[in-house]
Design an enzyme around this catalytic site. Structure first.
Site, PDB file in Angstrom:
ATOM      1  N   ASP A  29      14.630 -33.980   4.729  1.00 17.59           N
ATOM      2  CA  ASP A  29      13.321 -33.342   4.747  1.00 17.59           C
ATOM      3  C   ASP A  29      13.224 -32.299   5.859  1.00 17.59           C
ATOM      4  OD1 ASP A  29      10.737 -32.845   3.955  1.00 17.59           O
ATOM      5  OD2 ASP A  29       9.886 -34.598   4.970  1.00 17.59           O
ATOM      6  N   ASN A  77       9.454 -33.233  -7.430  1.00 18.00           N
ATOM      7  CA  ASN A  77       9.794 -31.891  -6.928  1.00 18.00           C
ATOM      8  C   ASN A  77       9.693 -30.787  -7.981  1.00 18.00           C
ATOM      9  OD1 ASN A  77      12.292 -33.021  -4.493  1.00 18.00           O
ATOM     10  ND2 ASN A  77      10.124 -32.564  -4.220  1.00 18.00           N
TER      11      ASN A  77
END
Ligand code: FPP
Length: 249
Positions: A29, A77
């Site tokens: 991330d 996503n």
């Protein structure tokens, strides 16, 4: 900090660790923020993130970690702008072409997630990569692509339900052990340790079944800035965790 002496292997310093997790999960991330800080499009952060992914995979092998799973693209996503999704898919394709060096290093490569939504070319490359590395028994690197923990559990439940429908399975026999046999990679042990950089402290639907008894490690470092030494530090910290698996000590 654990007893960690340092030995020299080739030109790289490898800490000699006493309690290495068998299965480590990594939530990569902070790529977007890394790029934004530099005034670059988000996809540059992902490109940089791939370099770190490659380096940490090698580091995991050097440290003797048996399984390392990277959360590369979640079922959520797809909500990102199309050009960012396309850039990430391109990175997968390109890197699967380049995965040869992992294979030369005897790293087994596997994938989890729902492949059906991925392009046929990518699916073929994934299969090919898995086949070319399936005989390696040292370190396995697992990439989670179009992966969601809830989605995986749901697909496992559907597979079990089909067996019940065909008369091959009785509902009374469905236990956590039986259901886990329907997950994407049922032979891979549960997660011992989840590392999440970038300052966020959540699981984001990553291997929620397999992380039931995992330990967590959070750091503010953005993924593209995450170095081998940061990984070593995280792995050393694991030895300090007193795991009880619901029991007492
Ligand atoms: C999270 O950071 C990162 C992703 C959703 C994508 C990660 C994908 C890669 C590193 C490419 C993977 C390719 C291979 C071959 C492994 P973010 O974009 O959410 O960062 P932010 O929170 O700073 O916005």
């Amino acid at each position: 900090m654990t007893e960690a002496s340092v030995i020299m292997a080739k030109s790289v310093t490898i800490p000699e660790l006493t309690d290495v997790p068998v299965h480590v999960g990594v939530i990569m991330d902070g790529n977007g923020r890394w790029a934004k800080k530099r005034g670059l499009p988000r996809k540059f952060g992902h490109r940089e993130g791939v370099k770190v992914f490659r380096s940490i995979t090698r580091r995991a092998k050097a440290l003797g970690i048996k399984y390392i799973t990277f959360y590369a693209f979640s079922t959520e996503n797809w909500k990102r702008p199309k050009d960012e999704v396309d850039a990430i898919m391109e990175l997968f394709e390109k890197n699967l072409d380049e995965v040869k060096d992992f294979i030369d290093e005897e790293i087994r490569v596997r994938f989890i997630g729902d492949r059906s939504a991925l392009s046929p070319t990518l699916q073929a490359k994934m299969l090919n990569t898995e086949k070319s590395s399936e005989h390696f028994t040292g370190t396995t690197m697992i990439l989670a692509i179009n992966y969601g923990g809830q989605d995986e559990i749901c697909r496992a439940a559907v597979k079990a339900a089909e067996k019940v429908k065909n008369g091959e399975l009785d509902t009374a026999d469905i236990t956590p052990d039986v259901l886990s046999g329907f997950l994407d990679a049922p032979d891979i042990p549960p997660l011992d340790y989840v590392i999440r950089p970038s300052g966020e402290m959540r699981l984001s639907n990553f291997m929620i079944w397999q992380a039931a008894y995992a330990e967590y490690y959070f750091t503010d470092i953005l993924w593209p800035d995450f170095k081998d030494e940061d990984f070593d530090k995280a792995i050393m910290e694991f030895a300090n965790r007193g795991r009880r698996f619901g029991g007492v000590k």
